[in-house]
Write a protein that holds these residues in place. Structure first.
Motif, PDB file in Angstrom:
ATOM      1  N   LYS A   1       0.804  -1.223   0.000  1.00 24.77           N
ATOM      2  CA  LYS A   1       0.000   0.000   0.000  1.00 24.77           C
ATOM      3  C   LYS A   1       0.836   1.272   0.000  1.00 24.77           C
ATOM      4  N   GLY A   2       2.162   1.148   0.134  1.00 21.51           N
ATOM      5  CA  GLY A   2       3.032   2.320   0.060  1.00 21.51           C
ATOM      6  C   GLY A   2       2.854   3.351   1.158  1.00 21.51           C
ATOM      7  N   PRO A   3       2.650   2.953   2.424  1.00 24.72           N
ATOM      8  CA  PRO A   3       2.402   3.935   3.481  1.00 24.72           C
ATOM      9  C   PRO A   3       3.562   4.886   3.718  1.00 24.72           C
ATOM     10  N   GLU A   4       4.794   4.408   3.472  1.00 24.65           N
ATOM     11  CA  GLU A   4       5.952   5.277   3.721  1.00 24.65           C
ATOM     12  C   GLU A   4       5.961   6.485   2.796  1.00 24.65           C
ATOM     13  N   TYR A   5       5.411   6.336   1.595  1.00 26.32           N
ATOM     14  CA  TYR A   5       5.370   7.458   0.650  1.00 26.32           C
ATOM     15  C   TYR A   5       4.356   8.506   1.120  1.00 26.32           C
ATOM     16  N   PHE A   6       3.305   8.044   1.760  1.00 28.73           N
ATOM     17  CA  PHE A   6       2.321   8.964   2.339  1.00 28.73           C
ATOM     18  C   PHE A   6       2.959   9.784   3.451  1.00 28.73           C
ATOM     19  N   VAL A   7       3.736   9.144   4.316  1.00 32.70           N
ATOM     20  CA  VAL A   7       4.393   9.863   5.417  1.00 32.70           C
ATOM     21  C   VAL A   7       5.417  10.854   4.875  1.00 32.70           C
ATOM     22  N   GLU A   8       6.192  10.426   3.891  1.00 38.64           N
ATOM     23  CA  GLU A   8       7.205  11.323   3.300  1.00 38.64           C
ATOM     24  C   GLU A   8       6.558  12.541   2.659  1.00 38.64           C
ATOM     25  N   ALA A   9       5.453  12.326   1.936  1.00 37.47           N
ATOM     26  CA  ALA A   9       4.744  13.447   1.310  1.00 37.47           C
ATOM     27  C   ALA A   9       4.142  14.354   2.373  1.00 37.47           C
ATOM     28  N   ALA A  10       3.632  13.769   3.447  1.00 35.05           N
ATOM     29  CA  ALA A  10       3.056  14.560   4.538  1.00 35.05           C
ATOM     30  C   ALA A  10       4.086  15.503   5.129  1.00 35.05           C
ATOM     31  N   ALA A  11       5.301  15.015   5.310  1.00 36.37           N
ATOM     32  CA  ALA A  11       6.371  15.854   5.865  1.00 36.37           C
ATOM     33  C   ALA A  11       6.643  17.054   4.971  1.00 36.37           C
ATOM     34  N   LYS A  12       6.578  16.860   3.664  1.00 32.14           N
ATOM     35  CA  LYS A  12       6.813  17.956   2.726  1.00 32.14           C
ATOM     36  C   LYS A  12       5.681  18.984   2.787  1.00 32.14           C
ATOM     37  N   VAL A  13       4.435  18.501   2.920  1.00 32.79           N
ATOM     38  CA  VAL A  13       3.306  19.423   3.029  1.00 32.79           C
ATOM     39  C   VAL A  13       3.423  20.249   4.308  1.00 32.79           C
TER      40      VAL A  13
ATOM     41  N   MET B   1      -4.259   7.327  -1.880  1.00 33.00           N
ATOM     42  CA  MET B   1      -3.921   5.911  -1.986  1.00 33.00           C
ATOM     43  C   MET B   1      -2.616   5.779  -2.773  1.00 33.00           C
ATOM     44  N   PRO B   2      -1.473   5.705  -2.066  1.00 37.80           N
ATOM     45  CA  PRO B   2      -0.168   5.682  -2.737  1.00 37.80           C
ATOM     46  C   PRO B   2       0.351   4.271  -3.024  1.00 37.80           C
ATOM     47  N   SER B   3      -0.521   3.353  -3.372  1.00 33.54           N
ATOM     48  CA  SER B   3      -0.151   1.945  -3.496  1.00 33.54           C
ATOM     49  C   SER B   3       0.967   1.713  -4.510  1.00 33.54           C
TER      50      SER B   3
END
Length: 421
Positions: A256-268, A325-327
């Protein structure tokens, strides 16, 4: 037309999209008319919706004779299955399974989940399928996902009826390209024995053809859909929040790629601290994601809700301004459709099957956290973009129905049945 379906999940007791899709498709097929569907699951709980399918529990199917009364059977399983069905099944026990661990009704008990002895449960399920296939008349057999392929093969061998298997996901999706040999072998055997294969997307169809060596003529894509929501869910009230809310909802696993969601969140959050991020769900990467959020110094802006079900899911959507959904490899992905139905603008990875049919979403590569972060920031700061995605998304979803998907499956049934004549 009589269909004998084997599944592993059925709402409201679901752990992922498999149960939701199985339910939606079955109901959509029923609504097309002239369908008599028996749906087998390992363990019914008694609160499943009835009327459009006859539900049989593998764990309520006797594989060894027990001299029990109707009243006793009714006391034991009357809440989940008609006792008469038990006795009908008891008349078709085909071997002596008393050597196995059975309960007082002569049944193999199932967890109804995904236990550590999952392969053993899959094998036991296929044993029970032999009793059910000898009892329930059918024109076609339909197995949902790899867990039920052995059951479908057994039922086909018993009845001589055509087998359709439904690939909701492949081991290549779940493992990021490093398949478990046992699971791969079960999938491959199911595909080889099937008269036809249904995949939930062209992405998955290509995987079946290329990774499993299946003839393309044997594989048809039938995209998933959504069931129209009740007024109760559509009219849920939003929980008051001054901050914008961006949500990930699904299994917290590498697929599901959750780490990409966290990384993008940090940038936002580097641009705007008035945003809260929610990771709703559970999985083997949950603790790692909590640590990753802490590493980026955004733990105070991050919320981990644990697994949500039923009304809780739609309340989460109602409280969200953006769904993501960053799957890494998503055979389909029903959750963006559910979010859009609730009026939530969505961002999905280009590596998802639903990207093939959705237009009113923002699509990024799962690994492109800069593009993902830009899309998140744009939606929460650009009111016109937000409104466009919301309104057009709702309109688009209304045209993606399970009745249309069900009609395609029924046409496949007719094709394989005619081929046997």
């Amino acid at each position: 037309m009589k269909a004998l379906m084997f599944g592993w999940e059925f709402p409201p007791h679901i752990l992922g999209g498999l149960g939701t899709a199985s339910y939606g498709l079955t109901k959509g097929m029923h609504n097309n008319g002239d369908m008599d569907i028996t749906f087998v699951i390992p363990k019914p709980w008694g609160d499943e919706e009835r009327g459009f399918a006859n539900i049989i529990g593998a764990g309520n199917t006797p594989v060894a004779w027990r001299d029990v009364s109707w009243d006793y059977v009714n006391t034991r399983i009357g809440k989940v299955m008609d006792p008469q069905t038990y006795f009908n099944l008891r008349d078709h026990i085909y071997a002596d399974f008393n050597y196995m661990r059975l309960n007082d009704l002569g049944c193999i008990e199932f967890s109804g989940k995904y236990p550590s002895n999952l392969v053993e449960e899959i094998n036991n399920y296929s044993i029970v399928a032999g009793v059910i296939a000898r009892t329930v008349p059918c024109d076609v057999i339909h197995s949902h996902d790899w867990l039920t392929y052995p059951a479908g093969i057994h039922a086909k061998n018993v009845t001589g009826k055509p087998l359709v298997i439904h690939v909701h996901a492949s081991e290549f999706d779940r493992s990021r390209g490093k398949p478990n040999p046992t699971v791969f072998a079960i999938e491959k055997d199911g595909m080889n024995n099937a008269d036809h294969i249904i995949t939930v997307s062209n992405l998955t169809r290509n995987t079946v053809i290329e990774k499993y060596g299946i003839d393309p003529a044997k594989v048809t894509t039938v995209h998933n859909a959504v069931i129209p929501l009740s007024d109760e869910l559509l009219n849920l009230k939003r929980t008051t929040s001054k901050d914008k809310v961006i949500t990930f909802l699904g299994r917290i696993t590498m697929q599901k790629g959750p780490e990409y969601f966290v990384e993008a969140a940090a940038k936002v959050l580097n641009k705007n601290r008035n945003v809260r991020f929610v990771m709703a769900g559970g999985g083997d990467m949950e603790e790692a994601m909590i640590r990753l959020a802490a590493k980026h110094g955004i733990a105070d802006r991050f919320h981990f809700t644990g697994f949500l079900r039923g009304k809780e899911v739609y309340q989460m959507f109602r409280d969200s301004d953006v769904y993501v959904m960053p799957s890494v490899s998503e055979p389909f992905g029903i959750s963006p459709l559910e979010a859009m139905e609730m009026g939530v603008p969505s961002i999905i990875s280009k590596q998802s099957g639903c990207a093939e049919i959705l237009d009113n979403v923002i699509k990024t590569d799962y690994w492109d956290v800069d593009a993902m972060a830009d899309a998140m920031h744009s939606i929460i700061t650009n009111k016109a973009l937000y409104n466009t995605l919301r309104d057009r998304g709702i309109e688009e979803i209304h045209n993606i129905t399970w009745e249309k998907a069900g009609k395609k499956v029924i046409d496949i049934y007719k094709k394989v049945i005619d081929a046997r004549k």
